[in-house]
Design a protein around this motif. Structure first.
Motif, mmCIF file in Angstrom:
data_model
loop_
_atom_site.group_PDB
_atom_site.id
_atom_site.type_symbol
_atom_site.label_atom_id
_atom_site.label_comp_id
_atom_site.label_asym_id
_atom_site.label_seq_id
_atom_site.Cartn_x
_atom_site.Cartn_y
_atom_site.Cartn_z
ATOM 1 N N TYR A 159 -2.765 -3.684 -8.773
ATOM 2 C CA TYR A 159 -3.024 -5.352 -7.878
ATOM 3 C C TYR A 159 -4.028 -5.066 -6.832
ATOM 4 O O TYR A 159 -5.268 -3.974 -7.722
ATOM 5 N N SER A 160 -4.937 -6.502 -6.791
ATOM 6 C CA SER A 160 -6.561 -6.045 -5.752
ATOM 7 C C SER A 160 -6.020 -5.613 -4.471
ATOM 8 O O SER A 160 -4.658 -4.925 -3.793
ATOM 9 N N GLU A 161 -7.010 -5.555 -3.948
ATOM 10 C CA GLU A 161 -6.899 -4.842 -2.918
ATOM 11 C C GLU A 161 -6.180 -5.236 -1.365
ATOM 12 O O GLU A 161 -5.092 -4.502 -0.953
ATOM 13 N N ALA A 162 -5.962 -6.979 -1.613
ATOM 14 C CA ALA A 162 -5.542 -7.852 -0.300
ATOM 15 C C ALA A 162 -4.094 -7.590 -0.891
ATOM 16 O O ALA A 162 -3.163 -7.196 0.151
ATOM 17 N N GLU A 163 -3.322 -6.911 -2.514
ATOM 18 C CA GLU A 163 -2.247 -7.851 -2.407
ATOM 19 C C GLU A 163 -2.027 -6.098 -2.664
ATOM 20 O O GLU A 163 -0.644 -6.064 -2.034
ATOM 21 N N LEU A 164 -2.649 -4.724 -2.813
ATOM 22 C CA LEU A 164 -2.171 -3.457 -2.575
ATOM 23 C C LEU A 164 -2.047 -3.342 -0.986
ATOM 24 O O LEU A 164 -0.918 -2.788 -0.489
ATOM 25 N N GLN A 165 -2.608 -4.020 0.191
ATOM 26 C CA GLN A 165 -2.925 -3.850 1.731
ATOM 27 C C GLN A 165 -1.359 -4.700 1.927
ATOM 28 O O GLN A 165 -0.400 -3.924 2.934
ATOM 29 N N SER A 166 -0.870 -5.656 1.712
ATOM 30 C CA SER A 166 0.428 -6.689 1.232
ATOM 31 C C SER A 166 1.484 -5.945 1.082
ATOM 32 O O SER A 166 2.369 -5.479 2.493
ATOM 33 N N ILE A 167 1.381 -5.185 -0.183
ATOM 34 C CA ILE A 167 2.462 -4.089 -0.801
ATOM 35 C C ILE A 167 2.473 -2.980 0.494
ATOM 36 O O ILE A 167 4.257 -2.873 0.840
ATOM 37 N N LEU A 168 1.027 -2.559 1.253
ATOM 38 C CA LEU A 168 2.278 -0.590 1.670
ATOM 39 C C LEU A 168 2.585 -1.972 2.766
ATOM 40 O O LEU A 168 3.326 -0.636 4.214
ATOM 41 N N GLU A 169 2.164 -2.685 3.788
ATOM 42 C CA GLU A 169 2.785 -3.308 4.692
ATOM 43 C C GLU A 169 4.013 -2.857 4.972
ATOM 44 O O GLU A 169 4.885 -3.309 5.988
ATOM 45 N N HIS A 170 4.256 -4.235 3.336
ATOM 46 C CA HIS A 170 6.580 -4.013 3.462
ATOM 47 C C HIS A 170 6.823 -3.501 3.419
ATOM 48 O O HIS A 170 7.561 -2.197 4.054
ATOM 49 N N GLU A 171 5.875 -1.996 2.435
ATOM 50 C CA GLU A 171 6.696 -0.655 2.503
ATOM 51 C C GLU A 171 6.811 0.317 3.258
ATOM 52 O O GLU A 171 7.500 0.966 3.870
ATOM 53 N N LYS A 172 5.798 0.097 4.235
ATOM 54 C CA LYS A 172 5.896 0.906 5.385
ATOM 55 C C LYS A 172 7.119 0.845 6.458
ATOM 56 O O LYS A 172 7.271 1.255 7.574
ATOM 57 N N VAL A 173 6.822 -0.803 6.843
ATOM 58 C CA VAL A 173 8.489 -1.802 7.015
ATOM 59 C C VAL A 173 9.783 -0.684 6.838
ATOM 60 O O VAL A 173 10.808 -0.327 7.367
ATOM 61 N N THR A 231 2.038 -12.815 -3.600
ATOM 62 C CA THR A 231 1.495 -11.174 -3.685
ATOM 63 C C THR A 231 3.577 -11.027 -4.354
ATOM 64 O O THR A 231 3.937 -10.385 -5.184
ATOM 65 N N LEU A 232 4.698 -11.543 -3.726
ATOM 66 C CA LEU A 232 5.427 -11.676 -4.056
ATOM 67 C C LEU A 232 5.914 -12.039 -5.364
ATOM 68 O O LEU A 232 6.463 -11.875 -6.361
ATOM 69 N N LEU A 233 5.588 -13.460 -5.431
ATOM 70 C CA LEU A 233 5.494 -14.100 -6.793
ATOM 71 C C LEU A 233 4.929 -13.347 -7.986
ATOM 72 O O LEU A 233 5.731 -13.641 -8.593
ATOM 73 N N LYS A 234 3.744 -12.291 -7.983
ATOM 74 C CA LYS A 234 3.324 -11.725 -8.553
ATOM 75 C C LYS A 234 4.254 -10.839 -9.171
ATOM 76 O O LYS A 234 4.709 -10.204 -10.283
ATOM 77 N N ILE A 235 4.536 -10.152 -7.932
ATOM 78 C CA ILE A 235 5.724 -8.741 -8.030
ATOM 79 C C ILE A 235 6.776 -9.017 -8.980
ATOM 80 O O ILE A 235 7.358 -8.158 -9.384
ATOM 81 N N THR A 236 7.747 -10.262 -8.579
ATOM 82 C CA THR A 236 8.443 -10.701 -9.982
ATOM 83 C C THR A 236 8.401 -10.290 -11.400
ATOM 84 O O THR A 236 9.276 -10.355 -12.267
ATOM 85 N N THR A 237 6.915 -10.516 -11.932
ATOM 86 C CA THR A 237 6.618 -9.541 -13.565
ATOM 87 C C THR A 237 6.873 -8.315 -13.640
ATOM 88 O O THR A 237 7.034 -8.614 -14.683
ATOM 89 N N HIS A 238 7.216 -7.760 -12.748
ATOM 90 C CA HIS A 238 7.692 -5.960 -12.812
ATOM 91 C C HIS A 238 9.469 -6.212 -13.489
ATOM 92 O O HIS A 238 9.677 -6.178 -12.313
#
Length: 614
Positions: A159-173, A231-238
Motif C-alpha cells: 500500500y501507499s502511505e495514504a492507503e496505509l494510513q486509512s487502513i491503520l485508522e480503520h483497524e485502530k477503531v 482503498t476499500l476497493l483495492k483491498i478486495t484483491t486480497h
C-alpha cells in the motif's frame, strides 16, 4: 436430556426473534453502535432467559382426606414373580440426536482450535512496533490487514502511505472498541448452535456491523472520504484472511460504501429497538411461566369433618412391628364388641428384637369371611391399620390401609396384595354398571334392562409358603476349563448344589402345582364368564327391540311433540350414553384383569422351566 433439547429450542427461538428484528427494522439504520449492543444482547438473552422461570401459584381447595377401605387381601406367597416383557429393539432418537449434535460440536471446536493455531503462527516471531496502545505487526505475507485485540497486522509493501494510513485508522477503531470480543462471542455461538442456519446469518450481521462502525469512525479522521473508498476497493484483491479476527477486507464492499455515504438516521427511529419487547414478553408468557397448584391450608379438624361427612364414622386399629400379643388381643376384642367382626390372629412370628415379622389375620362376620391379611418374612413388618367404617345406611366395612396411602393394591414386605370388595363374598373387585331404566310415561311401563354378568367369584387355593431366598445358587464355572484344579472344585460344588436342590425340589413342585391349580380355576371361570356375556348380549338385543316397541307405543299415545315424552327420552338417551361409556370401561377392566392373570400364569411357567433347567 429432554431439558437440554428444550433449552436449545428456546435459545434458537430467541436468536431468531432478535435476528429478524435486526434484519427488518435496524439493518438499514445508521445506529451502528446501538445495533452492536442490540445483537450482543440478543445472544446473551438467548442463553439467559430460558433459565428464568416465573412460578405462578394457583390455590385450590384441599381434597377431603378419608379412609377408603381396601378389603380382602390375599397374599400369594413370599415369592413375588416379576412379569417378563418381551424385549424389542427400539431406537432411542434422543441419543441419536445428541450424538449428531456432539459430532457437529466437536468438529467446529476443532476448527476453532485450528484457527487459533493459524493466528499464532502469523504472529509468532514477528517484529512488533508499539504505537500508543496498539501493537503494529508488519508482515511479508500477502494477507488482508486485520486486528486482534491490540495487535494490528498488515503488509506495508502492498500500500501507499495514504492507503496505509486509512487502513491503520480503520483497524485502530476495531482494536480500541474491542471488536475482537464480538467476533469470538459470535464464533462461540456458531459452535453451540451449529445446526441452526440463522446463527450463521446472525454472525455475518455482527461482523458487517463492526465494519460499518470502523468505517464510520475512521472516515471522521480522514479528510478525503473518496480516497478511503478507493482503498476499500483495492483491498478486495486480497484473498487470504485470518479467522477469528477483524478483517479490513469484506466481500460486501458495496454495502460498506453505501453505508458510508448514507445520511444519518433520524433519532425518532430509536423506537425500533423497543419493538423487541412485546416479542420477549410473549415468549415469557408462553414458555417461562410455570403454574403450580397448591392446596389451601386445612386444619386437622376440617379433614376429620370431611372424612366424617363421607363416612359417618370410622375407626382405625393400627398394628406396628412393636405391637405386643396382648395388644393384638385387645384390638380383636374391640373390633368384635364395637363392630361385630370376628378377628382371629395367628401365625405370629417375631425376630430377636421381639419385632413382628409374620402375622395372619382372619376377619369374619357370621359365616362370611370378609378379610384375610397374611405377612411372612424375615424382616420386621411395615405399619398398617385395620379400618372399620360405617356408611349412611349403617353398613359396616372393614379394610386395610398403610401409613403412606390407601390403594386398591398395596405391598407389604414385598408381598403383593390384591384388593377385593368387602360386600362381595369372594374375588370380584370389578362391578359391572347397571343400565338405566327409562321413566314411565302415563300407564306405559318401559322394559327392564338386563344386568351385565359378574366375573365368577370364589376363593383360590392357598399359596404354599416358600421362601425363595433359601433356594441354593448354582456355582459359577471357572473361566479356564483347562484348569484341572478349578474344574475339580467346580464339580464338587455342583454335587453339593444338586443335593441342596433335591431337598428344595418339593418347594418348587409345590409352587408349580399351585400355579397349575390357579390357572385351571381361572380358565374355567373365564369360560363361564364368556358364556354369560354371550347371554347378556342376546338379552341386550331383546331389550333394544322392546325399547323400540316402547318408543312406538309412546309416540302413538302421546305423539312425538309431547313435552313429557321428549323430556323422558332426552334423559334416557343421556343415561344410555353414560351407560355405554361405563360398559366400555368395564370391558376394558375385565380384559386387563384377564391379561394380568395370563401374564402371571406365563411367568409361573417360565419360572418353573428355569428351575427345572437349573
Amino acid at each position: 436430556m429432554e431439558a437440554l433439547f428444550i433449552f436449545i429450542a428456546k435459545a434458537s427461538c430467541l436468536i431468531a426473534v432478535f435476528y429478524f428484528a435486526y434484519y427488518f427494522l435496524l439493518r438499514k439504520e445508521t445506529f451502528f453502535t446501538g445495533n452492536r449492543y442490540f445483537l450482543l444482547a440478543g445472544l446473551l438473552t438467548s442463553v439467559i432467559l430460558p433459565f428464568i422461570i416465573y412460578t405462578k401459584v394457583v390455590w385450590v381447595d384441599p381434597v377431603p382426606v378419608s379412609y377408603a377401605p381396601v378389603a380382602n387381601y390375599h397374599y400369594a406367597s413370599s415369592y413375588t414373580p416379576q412379569i417378563a416383557e418381551e424385549e424389542s429393539f427400539e431406537i432411542d432418537w434422543n441419543l441419536v440426536y445428541l450424538a449428531i449434535y456432539v459430532i457437529g460440536f466437536s468438529a467446529f471446536m476443532i476448527k476453532f482450535a485450528i484457527d487459533f493455531y493459524s493466528l499464532n503462527s502469523v504472529l509468532k516471531g514477528k517484529k512488533i512496533k508499539q504505537q500508543e496502545d496498539f501493537k503494529l505487526v508488519d508482515v511479508n505475507e500477502n494477507i488482508a490487514p486485520f486486528s486482534y485485540f491490540d495487535y494490528i497486522v498488515y503488509n506495508s509493501s502492498l500500500y501507499s502511505e495514504a492507503e496505509l494510513q486509512s487502513i491503520l485508522e480503520h483497524e485502530k477503531v476495531h482494536s480500541d472498541q474491542h471488536h475482537t470480543v464480538d467476533v469470538i462471542i459470535s464464533r462461540i455461538f456458531c459452535i453451540l448452535f451449529w445446526f441452526n442456519p440463522l446463527i450463521w446469518f446472525y454472525k455475518k450481521a455482527i461482523l458487517q456491523n463492526l465494519e460499518f462502525i470502523a468505517d464510520s469512525e475512521a472516515s471522521k479522521k480522514i479528510s478525503d472520504k473518496k480516497a478511503y473508498q478507493y482503498t476499500l476497493l483495492k483491498i478486495t484483491t486480497h484473498e487470504t484472511c485470518v479467522a477469528i479476527t477483524n478483517h479490513f477486507y469484506q466481500s460486501l464492499i458495496k454495502k460498506r460504501i453505501v453505508m458510508l455515504n448514507k445520511n444519518q438516521s433520524k433519532k425518532w427511529n430509536y423506537w425500533k429497538y423497543y419493538a423487541i419487547v412485546p416479542a420477549l414478553a410473549a415468549f415469557v408468557l408462553l414458555f417461562q411461566i410455570k403454574t403450580i397448584a397448591q392446596e389451601k391450608a386445612a386444619t386437622a379438624k376440617t379433614i376429620k369433618e370431611s372424612s366424617t361427612s363421607a363416612n359417618q364414622d370410622s375407626e382405625t386399629f393400627k398394628i406396628t412391628k412393636t405391637t405386643t400379643d396382648q395388644e393384638l388381643k385387645v384390638i380383636a376384642e374391640k373390633i368384635k364388641q364395637s363392630h361385630g367382626f370376628d378377628v382371629a390372629i395367628s401365625n405370629i412370628k417375631r425376630n430377636a428384637n421381639k419385632e413382628l415379622t409374620g402375622i395372619k389375620i382372619n376377619i369374619k362376620r357370621g359365616s362370611q369371611e370378609v378379610q384375610t391379611v397374611q405377612i411372612n418374612g424375615d424382616e420386621a413388618i411395615k405399619s398398617f391399620g385395620l379400618v372399620v367404617s360405617t356408611e349412611g345406611n349403617d353398613v359396616k366395612k372393614i379394610g386395610v390401609v398403610t401409613d403412606a396411602e390407601t390403594n386398591k393394591s398395596m405391598q407389604l414386605q414385598d408381598r403383593i396384595a390384591d384388593a377385593e370388595e368387602v360386600n362381595s363374598p369372594a374375588n370380584n373387585d370389578i362391578v359391572p354398571p347397571t343400565p338405566p331404566t327409562p321413566a314411565s310415561v302415563g300407564n306405559i311401563v318401559p322394559p327392564v334392562p338386563p344386568v351385565a354378568p359378574v366375573f365368577p367369584a370364589g376363593a383360590l387355593p392357598p399359596a404354599p409358603a416358600v421362601d425363595m431366598s433359601k433356594m441354593p445358587k448354582p456355582p459359577v464355572p471357572p473361566k479356564n476349563t483347562m484348569d484341572k484344579v478349578a474344574m475339580q472344585k467346580f464339580e464338587k460344588e455342583m454335587e453339593e448344589f444338586e443335593k441342596k436342590m433335591e431337598k428344595f425340589q418339593p418347594n418348587i413342585d409345590a409352587m408349580s402345582a399351585y400355579g397349575d391349580a390357579v390357572s385351571e380355576i381361572m380358565s374355567k371361570r373365564g369360560a363361564i364368564f364368556e358364556k354369560e356375556m354371550e347371554k347378556y348380549e342376546v338379552a341386550m338385543q331383546k331389550f333394544n327391540f322392546d325399547m323400540d316397541k316402547f318408543n312406538m307405543d309412546m309416540k302413538m299415545k302421546f305423539g312425538p311433540d309431547s313435552q313429557e315424552y321428549e323430556n323422558s327420552m332426552k334423559q334416557y338417551q343421556q343415561d344410555m350414553k353414560q351407560h355405554q361409556l361405563e360398559m366400555r370401561q368395564y370391558q376394558l377392566e375385565m380384559k386387563q384383569k384377564e391379561k394380568q392373570m395370563k401374564l402371571r400364569e406365563k411367568e409361573l411357567k417360565r419360572w418353573e422351566r428355569e428351575n427345572k433347567k437349573s
